[in-house]
Scaffold this motif. Sequence first.
Motif, mmCIF file in Angstrom:
data_model
loop_
_atom_site.group_PDB
_atom_site.id
_atom_site.type_symbol
_atom_site.label_atom_id
_atom_site.label_comp_id
_atom_site.label_asym_id
_atom_site.label_seq_id
_atom_site.Cartn_x
_atom_site.Cartn_y
_atom_site.Cartn_z
ATOM 1 N N GLY A 11 6.752 6.268 4.446
ATOM 2 C CA GLY A 11 8.070 6.777 4.146
ATOM 3 C C GLY A 11 9.185 5.750 4.078
ATOM 4 O O GLY A 11 10.030 5.800 3.170
ATOM 5 N N LEU A 12 9.229 4.812 5.031
ATOM 6 C CA LEU A 12 10.331 3.850 5.042
ATOM 7 C C LEU A 12 10.288 2.880 3.862
ATOM 8 O O LEU A 12 11.324 2.651 3.220
ATOM 9 C CB LEU A 12 10.368 3.106 6.373
ATOM 10 C CG LEU A 12 10.916 3.916 7.554
ATOM 11 C CD1 LEU A 12 10.831 3.117 8.842
ATOM 12 C CD2 LEU A 12 12.358 4.350 7.294
ATOM 13 N N HIS B 175 16.263 8.597 -3.809
ATOM 14 C CA HIS B 175 15.455 9.720 -3.342
ATOM 15 C C HIS B 175 15.682 9.925 -1.852
ATOM 16 O O HIS B 175 16.107 9.006 -1.148
ATOM 17 C CB HIS B 175 13.974 9.467 -3.619
ATOM 18 C CG HIS B 175 13.653 9.289 -5.069
ATOM 19 N ND1 HIS B 175 14.418 9.816 -6.079
ATOM 20 C CD2 HIS B 175 12.628 8.620 -5.681
ATOM 21 C CE1 HIS B 175 13.892 9.496 -7.251
ATOM 22 N NE2 HIS B 175 12.817 8.773 -7.040
ATOM 23 N N PHE B 176 15.386 11.133 -1.374
ATOM 24 C CA PHE B 176 15.621 11.469 0.025
ATOM 25 C C PHE B 176 14.287 11.685 0.736
ATOM 26 O O PHE B 176 13.443 12.453 0.264
ATOM 27 C CB PHE B 176 16.492 12.724 0.119
ATOM 28 C CG PHE B 176 17.866 12.530 -0.464
ATOM 29 C CD1 PHE B 176 18.892 12.012 0.303
ATOM 30 C CD2 PHE B 176 18.113 12.829 -1.799
ATOM 31 C CE1 PHE B 176 20.155 11.816 -0.239
ATOM 32 C CE2 PHE B 176 19.366 12.635 -2.348
ATOM 33 C CZ PHE B 176 20.397 12.114 -1.566
ATOM 34 N N VAL B 177 14.112 11.016 1.864
ATOM 35 C CA VAL B 177 12.832 11.004 2.568
ATOM 36 C C VAL B 177 13.011 11.568 3.973
ATOM 37 O O VAL B 177 13.911 11.144 4.715
ATOM 38 C CB VAL B 177 12.269 9.568 2.657
ATOM 39 C CG1 VAL B 177 10.938 9.568 3.420
ATOM 40 C CG2 VAL B 177 12.085 8.977 1.259
ATOM 41 N N ASP C 247 0.831 -1.213 0.000
ATOM 42 C CA ASP C 247 0.000 0.000 0.000
ATOM 43 C C ASP C 247 0.861 1.258 0.000
ATOM 44 O O ASP C 247 0.549 2.243 -0.685
ATOM 45 C CB ASP C 247 -0.930 -0.004 1.216
ATOM 46 C CG ASP C 247 -1.934 1.130 1.184
ATOM 47 O OD1 ASP C 247 -2.890 1.051 0.401
ATOM 48 O OD2 ASP C 247 -1.759 2.102 1.943
ATOM 49 N N SER C 248 1.955 1.249 0.766
ATOM 50 C CA SER C 248 2.849 2.410 0.797
ATOM 51 C C SER C 248 3.416 2.702 -0.583
ATOM 52 O O SER C 248 3.476 3.859 -1.016
ATOM 53 C CB SER C 248 3.996 2.158 1.786
ATOM 54 O OG SER C 248 3.535 2.123 3.115
ATOM 55 N N LYS D 83 13.070 14.944 -3.356
ATOM 56 C CA LYS D 83 12.940 15.111 -1.917
ATOM 57 C C LYS D 83 11.494 14.878 -1.532
ATOM 58 O O LYS D 83 10.584 15.511 -2.072
ATOM 59 C CB LYS D 83 13.368 16.518 -1.497
ATOM 60 C CG LYS D 83 14.864 16.767 -1.545
ATOM 61 C CD LYS D 83 15.195 18.149 -0.980
ATOM 62 C CE LYS D 83 14.837 18.240 0.500
ATOM 63 N NZ LYS D 83 15.222 19.551 1.086
ATOM 64 N N LEU D 84 11.281 13.945 -0.598
ATOM 65 C CA LEU D 84 9.947 13.609 -0.146
ATOM 66 C C LEU D 84 9.845 13.831 1.344
ATOM 67 O O LEU D 84 10.831 13.690 2.086
ATOM 68 C CB LEU D 84 9.595 12.149 -0.458
ATOM 69 C CG LEU D 84 9.598 11.704 -1.904
ATOM 70 C CD1 LEU D 84 10.968 11.192 -2.338
ATOM 71 C CD2 LEU D 84 8.547 10.599 -2.135
ATOM 72 N N ILE D 85 8.642 14.153 1.808
ATOM 73 C CA ILE D 85 8.376 14.233 3.232
ATOM 74 C C ILE D 85 7.136 13.422 3.552
ATOM 75 O O ILE D 85 6.120 13.524 2.856
ATOM 76 C CB ILE D 85 8.225 15.695 3.718
ATOM 77 C CG1 ILE D 85 8.041 15.730 5.237
ATOM 78 C CG2 ILE D 85 7.108 16.437 2.991
ATOM 79 C CD1 ILE D 85 8.231 17.113 5.848
ATOM 80 N N ASP D 86 7.229 12.584 4.565
ATOM 81 C CA ASP D 86 6.123 11.768 5.046
ATOM 82 C C ASP D 86 5.580 12.450 6.291
ATOM 83 O O ASP D 86 6.212 12.439 7.354
ATOM 84 C CB ASP D 86 6.636 10.354 5.349
ATOM 85 C CG ASP D 86 5.558 9.433 5.903
ATOM 86 O OD1 ASP D 86 4.390 9.863 6.008
ATOM 87 O OD2 ASP D 86 5.884 8.276 6.243
#
Length: 269
Positions: A119-120, A129-131, A64-65, A107-110
């Motif tokens: 996110g993980l 990519h950077f989370v 799902d993630s 760049k992503l933010i959860d």
Amino acid sequence: MNEIKTLLLPEMVDTWQQTLNWQPTMEQQGLFQQLYEAILQGNQQLNLTRITEPLEFWEKHLWDSLRGIWLQESGINRGISRGCSGYPQGVPVQSEGKGEIQPHSLKLIDIGTGAGFPGLPVAIAFPNHFVTLLDSTRKKVTFLESLINQLALENVTTSIGRAETISHQPQHRQTYDIALLRAVAPAPICAEYALPFLKTGGLAILYRGHWTDEETEALKPRLEKLGGVIEAIETFTTPITQSVRNCICLRSCLPPKEVPIKKNSRKVQ
């Protein structure tokens, strides 16, 4: 401890391939397994998740993630922005095949990450990519920091605080390409949380279960104030339980207008 270690995630190679046209490498599968074991262990001290059975964990936390990122209509995979100008063209997220990553980094933010989902899994599947994992609960963030070190994930960092506060800090405001929000708040509130984090042309992905036309209409006025649009609403079913899921994609078209933020006296827990 031994019981936790003997619980193995299913590999689900065929299902990964059929649903996402992708499958994890052996290294990524190993990281998924380590993540699973760590969550089970952490669950003994923290209320991280009620989803602990291997197949259910695979579907509801891993698949799902990642399915939210593999949107077919949002333009993420093809780097196409239909909702506004100014978004860089040709931004790839994941190429077809087995664990192959395109070189362009995002760049992503959860937001409201909780136990680290989505996110993980996204960070494991997309090592280029950077989370940033954002949560307001100190104990959960401390757990996540330990977990990140345990998994040796160099593309993940954490931030502690409330989204409406963190988004106004210079190092976070309008600096992300993608914001992910899963089971955080009603959609208009999620939009208010997410859009200030996004660059012009950035995308917020709201992971939802049931979704109605009425919710779409209620969301539009808030987006107008924030300088965003609904780019796509994608409905799909999960591969094991056939549950209906929706991902709501919001594109940031303009620098967000200032929306009054209510003063909140709640402290970080």
